[in-house]
Every structure is written in structure tokens, then in C-alpha cells.
Enzyme design. Structure first.
Site: not given
Ligand SMILES: Nc1ncnc2c1ncn2[C@@H]1O[C@H](COP(=O)(O)OP(=O)(O)OP(=O)(O)O)[C@@H](O)[C@H]1O
Length: 549
Positions: A130-137, A287
Site C-alpha cells: 500500500a502507498s499513502a501520502s505519509i508512508s508506504q508499506v 483513526d
Molecule cells: N500489519 C499489516 N498487515 C497487513 N497489511 C497491512 C499491515 N499494516 C498495513 N497494512 C496495509 O497497508 C495499508 C496502509 O497501512 P496504514 O493505514 O498503516 O498506512 P498509512 O500510511 O497510515 O495509511 P492511511 O493514511 O490511509 O491511514 C492498510 O490499509 C493495509 O492494507
């Protein structure tokens, strides 16, 4: 100001003019330089006349990028400030951004680990999950035990970009504040400050990891909520590593139904979870948007939630909690005067607020809610309406309460979406009642006494000295007074001494009895009762014999 920030400011102004956001200000609040600006950029101006205000704001924020998108999302939850149409429009803002280069992600991760990725992980996937505005996973497996994990890493330079945009935003907010005057209800500066706290919290991933550890521990024995394990030794400000979970997104009702999830139980557990987090633990996930909540795949008959992203957590003071619970109870008793008084007592509105007028305003918004059956009344909606009303009476914004109201609205919405017949009042009532009972019952008294025992232990020995000093002052003063006054003082001295001993003995006996009831160790309880009785005898014997002076 750097060239970059001037360019960004120009971009923001151009976008605002393009979407005609200046038109949204009342004409009397449009100073001459605004008019000049419009004139200079006439070819850019308001190309979206056909669209309503909320939609124009949404489009402008979408164009201005992640920081504004997140700001718009936050604004959409401030239904105490915005009308429902505007809030719904802003809630549609999507925080989807293209992923950043995996080579950069690798570099950032290795910098935080101070070691190559391969030292700790196998199978690091370059394609982000996943990729959001602040971070990437990214996904990987741990080299040490083969556990499936995810790595969450901050975007490169995100801190700088956020701070630059925040600076511009607060300047714009201060400017708007001056235009709108001190008594405006929008309070743009306050809103931006609120946002700053939230987004700056999200920039520190270590904080998110610590929150997750705390929440996980609070619910370690729970069958309603699971928080993934954090590998704390691999968690830093710009990188965290946690257990990978496999759940069904809570918004995917079709998939939940397909596996036969008990939706009624799931919906009720959502409400229970909220009240447990707020009233039992005083630490709630604030959140809970659908991307952060998943549902277990195993045991569909006994489903539990999986919570991600603990970047924004809320806490309330004990007073706030008590006022909140009393607010709900007063609402269900239709005691609007009590609600008005509670707002004043808690300091949420100023002490000189006209109670009668406030009571009337509360009545006007609350009374129609009782046209619905009790089980359909939404706690979040009640709070929202109360806050909206209180804002008209200059309520000082309580960020923790706004977080709570927003979370409550979301949880209730989610519950109703999962199971439309959800009886909110029946689900929430036991928690509120139990909590209120604990606040006023013997348990609460015992807890208070326990809490205050160290204070008494520390200050009790000083009491005789304090009383002696007081009496001495009195005696010195009276030296030159007549005999009657002298006799009176002696009498008072005796009475004081005796009263002190009697009061202390009563406190000790009560404490001892309460400790005994609380299954505490026996010797302090008996000791306390024993000393109490001895002091009582001494106090009784030393009381003044003559009632007359
Ligand atoms: N522990 C995990 N196991 C599996 N998938 C995960 C895990 N943590 C995050 N993800 C995946 O990554 C996505 C983004 O994670 P997270 O919400 O922590 O990031 P974010 O950058 O804070 O995004 P947002 O700003 O949308 O909340 C989640 O919606 C999920 O699909």
C-alpha cells in the site's frame, strides 16, 4: 521565505482562485487587495461556477496534494463546524498516491536499520502493499524466525513538505482569522493547529508503534480486538516493523457475509470496544477509517476486529469522562438544564453563559431526536448536535472531545452498516451504567482513599504542628487581651485538639474498613483500625469538660 515556498504559495493562491474559493467568503469580508488579486488573475478565476462550494473546495484540495487532502479529510469529520453537505463532499477525498521508488524505500529502511535489509529480512517485496501520502508499506519475512511481517516506511522528505505546507496553512488561517474577526465561529487558526498536532503525530512512526503496543496489551485477553505484534527493536521514527495480518476489510460486507460472519455480534463488539477503550482504558483508537479496520477470517461465528495504524489515539481526563457520561444520561432523562449546567461546570463553555438560553438551545436540538425509538438514537449524533449548539455559545474547542465524537459517529455508522437493527442504547447502556456505578460506588471511594493515602501519610504528622502554630499565633495575639478571651482560646485549643484526634481516628477506621473490604493485606487494615480506636479514646478524653467558657 525561500523561492520554493514562494512558488508553493503562488500555486496555492492560483488553485484557490481557479476554483473560486474567494467567492465563498461573504462580500463584506473581501478586502480591496483580494479584488486586485482577482483582477490580476482574471483569466484564472472561477472556472467551476456550476459546482457547489463543498465540491469546489474538495477539488482544490485534491489538486494541492497529500497534506491538503489529509486536511480536507480531517475537516470532513468536523461536523460541528461544517454543514453536512460540505462534510460529505470532503469525506470523498481519496488519499491515493502513486508509490515512490522501491530503491528509495530500501535506502530509507537501511538507513534506519543501519544495516542492509538482508541482515534482518528475507523476501523483501519491492512492490509496495500500500502507498499513502505519509508512508508506504512493504512485505517481507523475518530472517530470525520466518514470521511474515510488514515494513512501514515514511516517504522521502515528507517531514519537510508537511512543515512547509503547514506554515502556509497557518499563515492563511491567521489571515482569515483577521478577516473574520475575533468572534467568528469557524476559528481557522484553531482548526489548523489541531491538524498540525494530528499530522505531526503521524510523522513519528515510533509513536505509532508504542501506541499499538499499549493498545495490544489492553486487549491482550479480548475476543473483540486484535492488534498486530510490533517488533519494537526494529521500530524507529521513520520505519516500523510489525506482524503481517490477513483479514477481510470491514467495508467488504459481501466477503464478510460470504464467510458467514456473525454480523450482529461483530456490530455489537464494535460499540463495546469503543466504550471499553474510552471508559475502561482511557485510550482509544481515533483513526478508525475503513482502511485501518479488518475482520478475522477464522471463527466467523466469533469474529473479532483487527486494528491497524495507531498513529492517532485519544485520551480523556477523568472529569471529561464523567461530564460526558452524565451528558448522555441527562440527555436520555431529557434533563436539558442539567446538560447546560454540565457544560458550564466542565469549563467547556464560559462560566458567564446564560444557562436558560443554553438550556433552550439544547432543548430545540435534542427534543426532536426523541421522535425516533430510543434504540435508534445515535450517541455520536447527540454529541455532535450538543457541540454544534455549544459552539454558538462560544464553546472552547476540546480536541479530545472532537476526536471522541468523530470516532463514535464512525463506530455507530459501521455498526449500523454491518447490522442495521443494531440497538445502540442496549449495547452501550451496561458500560455507561457500570462506569457510573464505579464512579460513585464503594469501589470508587476505596480507590480514592487508596489514591490519597500517600498524601495523608505524608501530611498527617505535620498536622499537630500546624494546629499548634495556628493556636500559638492566636495565643500571641491574645496575650494582651482580657481574661475572657484567654479562657476562650484555651477552650478552643482543647476543642481543636480533641476534634483533630476524633477526625483522624474516624479517617483511619474508615480507611481500614474499606481496605479490609477490598481484600487488601490484613495488617495495614487492622493496624489502621487499631490506631484509629486508640486516637478516638484519646480524643474523647481530651475534649473540653465544660461547655461554658
Ligand atoms: N500489519 C499489516 N498487515 C497487513 N497489511 C497491512 C499491515 N499494516 C498495513 N497494512 C496495509 O497497508 C495499508 C496502509 O497501512 P496504514 O493505514 O498503516 O498506512 P498509512 O500510511 O497510515 O495509511 P492511511 O493514511 O490511509 O491511514 C492498510 O490499509 C493495509 O492494507
Amino acid at each position: 521565505m525561500t523561492v520554493k515556498s514562494i512558488r508553493r504559495a503562488y500555486h496555492v493562491i492560483r488553485t484557490a482562485l481557479h476554483y473560486g474559493l474567494d467567492d465563498l467568503l461573504p462580500p463584506k469580508l473581501t478586502p480591496w487587495y483580494f479584488k486586485l488579486l482577482r483582477y490580476c488573475f482574471f483569466w484564472l478565476r472561477n472556472q467551476h461556477k456550476d459546482k457547489v462550494g463543498g465540491e469546489r473546495l474538495k477539488l482544490a484540495m485534491q489538486e494541492l496534494g497529500p497534506v491538503y487532502i489529509k486536511f480536507g479529510q480531517m475537516l470532513s469529520t468536523r461536523r460541528d463546524l461544517l454543514s453536512d453537505e460540505w462534510a460529505e463532499e470532503l469525506a470523498m477525498l481519496q488519499d491515493r498516491v502513486p508509490p515512490f521508488d522501491s530503491a528509495i524505500a530500501r535506502e530509507s529502511i537501511e538507513k534506519e536499520l543501519n544495516a542492509p535489509i538482508e541482515r534482518y529480512f528475507n523476501d523483501f517485496d519491492d512492490t509496495p502493499l500500500a502507498s499513502a501520502s505519509i508512508s508506504q508499506v512493504h512485505t517481507a519475512t523475518l530472517k530470525s524466525n520466518g514470521a511474515a511481517v510488514v515494513l512501514k516506511v515514511l516517504r522521502p522528505d515528507v517531514e519537510k513538505k508537511v512543515h512547509a505546507d503547514l506554515l502556509l496553512m497557518s499563515q492563511a488561517a491567521d489571515f482569515l482569522e483577521r478577516l473574520l474577526g475575533a468572534n467568528n465561529r469557524l476559528r481557522p487558526a484553531e482548526v489548523v493547529e489541531d491538524y498540525r498536532t494530528t499530522i505531526e503525530g503521524e510523522l513519528n512512526l515510533k509513536l505509532e508503534a508504542l501506541n499499538a503496543i499499549k493498545l495490544r496489551n489492553n486487549f491482550i485477553d479480548s475476543n473483540a480486538l486484535y492488534i498486530p505484534y510490533m517488533y519494537e527493536e526494529l521500530c524507529f521514527t521513520r520505519l516500523i516493523v510489525m506482524e503481517r495480518i490477513d483479514g477481510i476489510p470491514v467495508s467488504d460486507k459481501v466477503a464478510l457475509e460470504a464467510q458467514g460472519t456473525n454480523l450482529k455480534l461483530l456490530a455489537e463488539r464494535g460499540v463495546e470496544l469503543f466504550f471499553t477503550q474510552v471508559f475502561r482504558d482511557n485510550f482509544f483508537h481515533a483513526d478508525m477509517h475503513p482502511g485501518n479496520v479488518f475482520v478475522s477470517r477464522e471463527h466467523p461465528n466469533d469474529p473479532f476486529y483487527i486494528g491497524l495504524d495507531c498513529g492517532i489515539m485519544g485520551t480523556l481526563t477523568d472529569e471529561d469522562k464523567r461530564y460526558l457520561a452524565e451528558n448522555f444520561l441527562a440527555f436520555f432523562n431529557r434533563d436539558y438544564r442539567r446538560i447546560a449546567q454540565l457544560y458550564i461546570e466542565s469549563g467547556w463553555v464560559s462560566a458567564d453563559t446564560d444557562v436558560g438560553a443554553f438550556e433552550q438551545a439544547v432543548k430545540v436540538v435534542c427534543e426532536p431526536m426523541f421522535n425516533k425509538p430510543l434504540d435508534e438514537i445515535s450517541f455520536g449524533h447527540v454529541l455532535l448536535e450538543l457541540f454544534r449548539t455549544a459552539r454558538r455559545f462560544d464553546m472552547v474547542v476540546q480536541p479530545q472531545l472532537v476526536l471522541l465524537e468523530k470516532t463514535l459517529l464512525y463506530i455507530e455508522g459501521l455498526g449500523r452498516q454491518l447490522y442495521p437493527q443494531l440497538d445502540l442504547w442496549q449495547t452501550a447502556k451496561p458500560f455507561l451504567e457500570q462506569w457510573m456505578a464505579e464512579q460513585v460506588g464503594p469501589k470508587a471511594m476505596a480507590a480514592k482513599v487508596k489514591q490519597q493515602l500517600p498524601y495523608w501519610a505524608e501530611h498527617l504528622p505535620e498536622l499537630p504542628e500546624l494546629i499548634y502554630d495556628n493556636l500559638k499565633i492566636g495565643r500571641d495575639l491574645s496575650k494582651n487581651q482580657n481574661k475572657l478571651l484567654d479562657r476562650y482560646l484555651k477552650h478552643q485549643q482543647k476543642a481543636h485538639k480533641s476534634n483533630y484526634l476524633l477526625i483522624t481516628s474516624a479517617i483511619l477506621v474508615i480507611c481500614g474498613t474499606i481496605l479490609l473490604n477490598q481484600d487488601a493485606t490484613l495488617w495495614p487494615s487492622y493496624g489502621s483500625i487499631g490506631i484509629g480506636i486508640t486516637l478516638w479514646v484519646l480524643g474523647w478524653r481530651s475534649r473540653p469538660k465544660n461547655r461554658k467558657i
